[in-house]
Design a protein around this motif. Sequence first.
Motif, PDB file in Angstrom:
ATOM      1  N   GLY A 137      38.976  35.867  36.136  1.00 60.21           N
ATOM      2  CA  GLY A 137      39.947  36.215  35.095  1.00 60.21           C
ATOM      3  C   GLY A 137      41.275  36.584  35.727  1.00 60.21           C
ATOM      4  O   GLY A 137      41.412  36.581  36.951  1.00 60.21           O
TER       5      GLY A 137
ATOM      6  N   ASN B 168      40.762  44.362  28.144  1.00 59.46           N
ATOM      7  CA  ASN B 168      40.121  43.431  29.072  1.00 59.46           C
ATOM      8  C   ASN B 168      40.191  43.995  30.502  1.00 59.46           C
ATOM      9  O   ASN B 168      41.197  44.592  30.891  1.00 59.46           O
ATOM     10  N   ASP B 169      39.136  43.792  31.269  1.00 62.56           N
ATOM     11  CA  ASP B 169      39.071  44.392  32.612  1.00 62.56           C
ATOM     12  C   ASP B 169      40.203  43.918  33.534  1.00 62.56           C
ATOM     13  O   ASP B 169      40.771  44.729  34.279  1.00 62.56           O
TER      14      ASP B 169
ATOM     15  N   SER C 176      32.781  45.704  33.714  1.00 65.16           N
ATOM     16  CA  SER C 176      32.931  44.317  34.171  1.00 65.16           C
ATOM     17  C   SER C 176      31.798  43.844  35.074  1.00 65.16           C
ATOM     18  O   SER C 176      31.628  42.648  35.269  1.00 65.16           O
TER      19      SER C 176
ATOM     20  N   VAL D  80      37.393  38.851  25.748  1.00 66.30           N
ATOM     21  CA  VAL D  80      38.692  38.877  25.074  1.00 66.30           C
ATOM     22  C   VAL D  80      38.721  40.103  24.171  1.00 66.30           C
ATOM     23  O   VAL D  80      37.837  40.306  23.342  1.00 66.30           O
ATOM     24  N   VAL D  81      39.767  40.950  24.367  1.00 62.44           N
ATOM     25  CA  VAL D  81      39.856  42.214  23.644  1.00 62.44           C
ATOM     26  C   VAL D  81      41.200  42.270  22.932  1.00 62.44           C
ATOM     27  O   VAL D  81      42.232  41.997  23.549  1.00 62.44           O
TER      28      VAL D  81
ATOM     29  N   SER E 204      36.774  46.201  29.693  1.00 57.35           N
ATOM     30  CA  SER E 204      35.620  45.423  29.237  1.00 57.35           C
ATOM     31  C   SER E 204      35.789  43.956  29.629  1.00 57.35           C
ATOM     32  O   SER E 204      36.907  43.450  29.645  1.00 57.35           O
ATOM     33  N   PRO E 205      34.697  43.262  29.909  1.00 51.41           N
ATOM     34  CA  PRO E 205      34.826  41.817  30.070  1.00 51.41           C
ATOM     35  C   PRO E 205      35.145  41.177  28.719  1.00 51.41           C
ATOM     36  O   PRO E 205      34.950  41.796  27.667  1.00 51.41           O
TER      37      PRO E 205
ATOM     38  N   ASN F 179      43.179  42.912  32.619  1.00 53.04           N
ATOM     39  CA  ASN F 179      44.422  43.532  32.151  1.00 53.04           C
ATOM     40  C   ASN F 179      44.492  44.991  32.586  1.00 53.04           C
ATOM     41  O   ASN F 179      45.571  45.490  32.947  1.00 53.04           O
TER      42      ASN F 179
ATOM     43  N   VAL G  71      36.366  44.112  20.901  1.00 51.16           N
ATOM     44  CA  VAL G  71      35.975  43.069  21.845  1.00 51.16           C
ATOM     45  C   VAL G  71      35.643  41.824  21.015  1.00 51.16           C
ATOM     46  O   VAL G  71      34.609  41.742  20.364  1.00 51.16           O
TER      47      VAL G  71
ATOM     48  N   GLU H 275      42.966  34.111  30.749  1.00 49.24           N
ATOM     49  CA  GLU H 275      41.598  33.549  30.743  1.00 49.24           C
ATOM     50  C   GLU H 275      41.633  32.183  31.430  1.00 49.24           C
ATOM     51  O   GLU H 275      41.635  31.142  30.781  1.00 49.24           O
TER      52      GLU H 275
ATOM     53  N   ALA I 212      32.598  38.705  24.189  1.00 45.71           N
ATOM     54  CA  ALA I 212      32.095  38.973  25.541  1.00 45.71           C
ATOM     55  C   ALA I 212      30.669  38.438  25.573  1.00 45.71           C
ATOM     56  O   ALA I 212      29.710  39.159  25.303  1.00 45.71           O
TER      57      ALA I 212
END
Length: 409
Positions: free
Chosen positions: A259, A230-231, A133, A194-195, A191-192, A233, A201, A278, A204
């Motif tokens: 986020g 997602n980071d 992130s 939307v996953v 991860s940054p 989450n 991913v 988001e 990003a």
Amino acid sequence: MTASEVQRSSSRTESAPPTTVQGFAHGKAPAGGRTGAPRRALRPSSKVLPEHARSHNRSLVLQTLYHEGSRSRADIARETGLTRVTVSALVAELMADGLVVELGQREDSRPGKPATLLDLDRSAFVIVGLDLSEHSTFSGALLDLDGAISARAEVELAGSTGDEAVEKVVALARTLVDQAQAPVLGIGVGSPGVVDLAGVVLSAPNLGWNGMPLQSILAARFGVPVVVANDANAAVLAEHSFGGAAGDAMLITIGHGVGAGLLLGGTPLFGSRFAAGEIGHVVVGTDGGAVCACGKRGCLETWLSIPNLMKRLDELPDADHDRVLTEAGERLGIALAPVVGALDLSEVILSGPTELLDGPLAAATVETLRARTMAEFHGSLTLRMTTLGQDIVLRGAAVMVLSGQLGVS
Ligand SMILES: [Zn+2]
């Protein structure tokens, strides 16, 4: 033994009656409050089928030992509602897998044979956690089953995007896997962007990833279970397992972007397009605001992202700093009030630089939230900083692996 063998062995026999897992499936809490193990499980969202009963029961035993520690077989039977016979069979299986160890006999004054105490072997496996992130650096760690960090590694992003950025993730994971002193239970990645639930991913922008199947790439390279999420989450899961967050909570991550991760009734909320939380590009107010990178005017990020906040603080004399932070907190409160009201949240947690967030900003957020929600329902809402500091995403990544592989959280 590898983690995949642990998984396989859990499905050796599937004979336990389904009724024994009702307490877990429905999150039933024994009398006396909400502390303790089984109630804090991330609640499974689908119906428990008989063929899944044994792995649920196995998770129930692990979950009890994970949170309570040092229990006898009889204690576990009493606390889980499983029969003594079922518990003994599951414990034998878990000992064979190297996950549960006998500690010795309990010293007590009760007559008869003293009970043998059991615990989870918290050093039996290590977990690789990765945090993607940060804007310029990917960081990673080796964690034990309690989320304690035993080794760290970093790789500079140096402007890498696309496949080049993926190779940096692989290199970071490789460094950590090579240092592991115990079998790797799995790799968790925050991860940054939307996953989706398969660890793709979807978007990003900063990393140039669109539909990047990061989870399957890492699984193929390392041959261990991998979870990518997602980071934010991941972070809210860390708060739930290690930070004492309530079952209905929203965690706001404030960094380069803004986020949020949401837990409702102990279950993470992802949304039908995996974009729940988001909130960074939601416009706050009708009075304009700065132009955002996305093209709109007055997005939450224009008020609250750390680069935007720092820019405004740098431009103004010290005497005006509290006003800037208060204004940012008010905008966050305005954005969150309808969410708190609609979802009946009991807790909002902020994650980001304490020196900027934990002062006039947080005070203005909670004051705005209280002023804009119904006192009789939301007056007891709490807003606090995370206690997990900079490691929140790494520890959340570990929770995803623990939850996925052992059913504990
Ligand atoms: Zn925007």
